[in-house]
Design an enzyme around this catalytic site. Structure first.
Site, PDB file in Angstrom:
ATOM      1  N   HIS A   1     -12.263   5.882   2.540  1.00 18.62           N
ATOM      2  CA  HIS A   1     -12.505   7.039   2.857  1.00 18.62           C
ATOM      3  C   HIS A   1     -12.411   8.291   1.735  1.00 18.62           C
ATOM      4  CE1 HIS A   1      -8.016   7.147   2.212  1.00 18.62           C
ATOM      5  NE2 HIS A   1      -8.019   5.912   2.521  1.00 18.62           N
TER       6      HIS A   1
ATOM      7  N   ASP B   1       0.860  -1.066   0.062  1.00 16.36           N
ATOM      8  CA  ASP B   1      -0.032  -0.014   0.058  1.00 16.36           C
ATOM      9  C   ASP B   1       1.070   1.238  -0.056  1.00 16.36           C
ATOM     10  OD1 ASP B   1      -1.913   1.916   0.251  1.00 16.36           O
ATOM     11  OD2 ASP B   1      -2.831   1.026   2.153  1.00 16.36           O
TER      12      ASP B   1
ATOM     13  N   HIS C   1      -7.391  11.176   4.965  1.00 13.82           N
ATOM     14  CA  HIS C   1      -8.674  10.873   5.470  1.00 13.82           C
ATOM     15  C   HIS C   1      -9.301  12.328   5.536  1.00 13.82           C
ATOM     16  CE1 HIS C   1      -6.475   7.160   7.221  1.00 13.82           C
ATOM     17  NE2 HIS C   1      -6.978   6.845   6.000  1.00 13.82           N
TER      18      HIS C   1
ATOM     19  N   GLU D   1     -11.490   1.103  -0.859  1.00  9.04           N
ATOM     20  CA  GLU D   1     -10.562  -0.098  -0.356  1.00  9.04           C
ATOM     21  C   GLU D   1     -11.390  -1.037   0.511  1.00  9.04           C
ATOM     22  OE1 GLU D   1      -7.148   0.719   2.367  1.00  9.04           O
ATOM     23  OE2 GLU D   1      -8.366   2.618   2.890  1.00  9.04           O
TER      24      GLU D   1
ATOM     25  N   ASP E   1      -4.252   6.979  -3.637  1.00  9.25           N
ATOM     26  CA  ASP E   1      -3.947   5.962  -2.656  1.00  9.25           C
ATOM     27  C   ASP E   1      -4.448   4.706  -3.103  1.00  9.25           C
ATOM     28  OD1 ASP E   1      -3.931   4.277  -0.163  1.00  9.25           O
ATOM     29  OD2 ASP E   1      -5.285   5.580   0.636  1.00  9.25           O
TER      30      ASP E   1
ATOM     31  N   GLU F   1      -7.312  -1.529  -3.400  1.00  9.62           N
ATOM     32  CA  GLU F   1      -7.811  -0.255  -3.261  1.00  9.62           C
ATOM     33  C   GLU F   1      -7.304   0.408  -4.560  1.00  9.62           C
ATOM     34  OE1 GLU F   1      -6.981   3.509  -0.079  1.00  9.62           O
ATOM     35  OE2 GLU F   1      -5.381   1.847  -0.319  1.00  9.62           O
TER      36      GLU F   1
END
Length: 481
Positions: free
Chosen positions: A334, A254, A342, A367, A265, A462
């Site tokens: 998120h 990640d 976030h 994700e 992300d 994700e």
């Protein structure tokens, strides 16, 4: 006109014409060679006729012919752009330019093409901006909205709003292309027997090179997560960690990149033993389901319900025992804002949760995490991830080391996440007490590894998407997943 008159007058005119055409041909020799390769046989004779007309006419006729010549050049540019991937706005600029400038523009495209004649190295070291000098970065996967939002595709107002956000989308696409190329490299070199530090440092070196790291303008968005087996998230090795990747491990990679705070992300799972294939398939399918269900005015809780239904339909057999794949209920997707990973809204991966709706032009990390254990994680192991509190105001500090460390964090990371290895890389020494002081003061938050029960296995996939006014774009989508 009589034949005798023609014989008397035309020879001198033809000589004049030839002189002028020879002079013109010398000036345009280079352009003609390149245009000959680009134009079709049908267009070439028409272009010669235009030149002859230009020489016959006076000043007024020449001006009219120039306009025609530019229109023809515009058409040629359009046909070249159909294969070269250049946007229509460049066509309009080319139509307005003069004939000579127009030809110069074509010449640049011929030499540069998609990547300016530069190819990526192995391992990757060439910045994405060098590969795409025209800033036309690859567009992610486009998905139309469903049901009541289909009208957005053709609505003129929404299309105008979509065009107004092009610079924002380009920044995200640049970061996404860097992510795609780095993860392709990572998937090729990661093998059992490598230390986790070696894996992370090679990945981060490639990311820094491709994103062309420049302080807070461009760089890594957060530390490389390489959580193994029952550890689901937020693990990256600290200095001295001798953990080695094994053949039977399930490793979640990640990592993130950003341009001017526009964060990508994106995560995937590596497993070398084929017995984990169903676990990976379950989580990959659940993530794609969440992406498919996302959209403007969609309730976040409805997405979680769909994800849970898909993931729990999978089973995985490990060493003669069958496990249902469970979503990890206290891990979520998120929303993302500039320099804020976030941003307030959470996308659950189980039924329930908030009924808040997604909104236009929001960025989301969709994700999902699947587990063969209890499906709940808790803080465990030594902490490595830290991030400055986005809403923290000015808080007075007494410890001199804490003040110095905070200044270093502000200059290099801002409100983006960082890890202890990165502080070591910047030359920080004996900073643990100062870091603890910043955490106690509420300026910096610690994010320890999140683990399910021991001896279980977890997986993660994700993607980052943006809810554009006309469609949703899965910016980080690639050929791999």
């Amino acid at each position: 006109m009589a034949p005798d008159d023609t014989v008397a007058v035309n020879p001198q005119e033809e000589v004049d014409k030839k002189d002028e055409e020879d002079k013109n041909l010398k000036e345009d020799e280079t352009s003609d060679k390149e245009n000959a390769a680009e134009n079709t046989a049908e267009n070439t004779p028409q272009k010669k006729k235009k030149k002859k007309k230009k020489k016959k006419g006076g000043a007024t006729t020449e001006g009219a012919t120039n306009e025609n010549g530019e229109e023809k050049g515009g058409e040629t540019e359009k046909s070249a752009e159909a294969t070269g991937g250049v946007e229509g706005t460049e066509n309009e600029e080319g139509d307005k330019a003069e004939g000579g400038a127009n030809k110069k523009k074509k010449r640049r495209k011929k030499k540069g093409g998609k990547s300016g004649g530069v190819e990526q190295t192995d391992p990757p070291t060439v910045p994405i901006t060098t590969l795409f000098p025209d800033t036309e970065y690859p567009i992610g996967e486009i998905q139309n909205y469903k049901d009541d939002n289909l009208w957005r595709v053709t609505n003129e107002e929404k299309r105008a709003l979509d065009r107004s956000g092009i610079e924002m989308y380009k920044e995200a696409r640049l970061a996404a292309e860097a992510h795609r190329q780095v993860r392709k490299y990572v998937q090729g070199y990661v093998k059992p027997g490598m230390t986790m530090i070696e894996i992370c440092e090679k990945l981060e070196a490639a990311s820094r090179a491709l994103i062309d790291e420049k302080g807070l303008e461009a760089g890594l968005a957060f530390p490389t997560g390489c959580s193994i087996n029952h550890c689901a998230a937020h693990y990256t090795p600290n200095a001295g960690d001798k953990t080695v990747l094994q053949y039977d491990d399930v490793c979640k990679i990640d990592f993130g990149t950003h341009i001017n705070g526009r964060i990508i992300d994106c995560a995937f799972t590596l497993a070398f033993n084929p017995k984990y294939e169903n676990l990976l398939n379950a989580v990959r399918d659940a993530t794609n389901t969440g992406i498919r269900e996302a959209g403007i005015d969609v309730r976040l809780c409805d997405i979680g319900e769909s994800i849970q239904e898909v993931m729990e339909s999978y089973e995985v057999e490990l060493d003669g025992k069958t496990y249902q794949v469970k979503p990890i209920r206290n891990l979520n997707g998120h929303s993302i804002r500039p320099y804020q990973i976030h941003a307030g809204k959470t996308v659950p991966i189980v039924k329930g949760g908030e009924a808040t709706k997604m909104e236009e032009n929001e960025f989301y990390a969709i994700e999902t995490f699947g587990s063969t254990g209890r499906g709940v994680v808790h803080d465990d192991m030594e902490c490595s991830h830290y991030m400055k509190n986005f809403d923290a105001g000015h808080i007075p500090l007494r410890l001199a080391k804490a003040k110095q460390l905070l200044n270093c964090i502000n200059q290099n990371f801002g409100t983006l996440a960082f890890c202890r290895r990165w502080l070591d890389r910047l030359g920080q020494e004996k900073y643990l007490m100062g870091l603890r002081n910043l955490c106690d003061a509420g300026i910096v938050d610690a994010y320890p590894p999140l683990c399910d029960m021991k001896a279980c296995y977890t997986a993660q996939f994700e993607h980052t998407l943006v809810l554009r006014p006309t469609c949703k774009e899965v910016i980080s989508r690639g050929d791999d997943y």
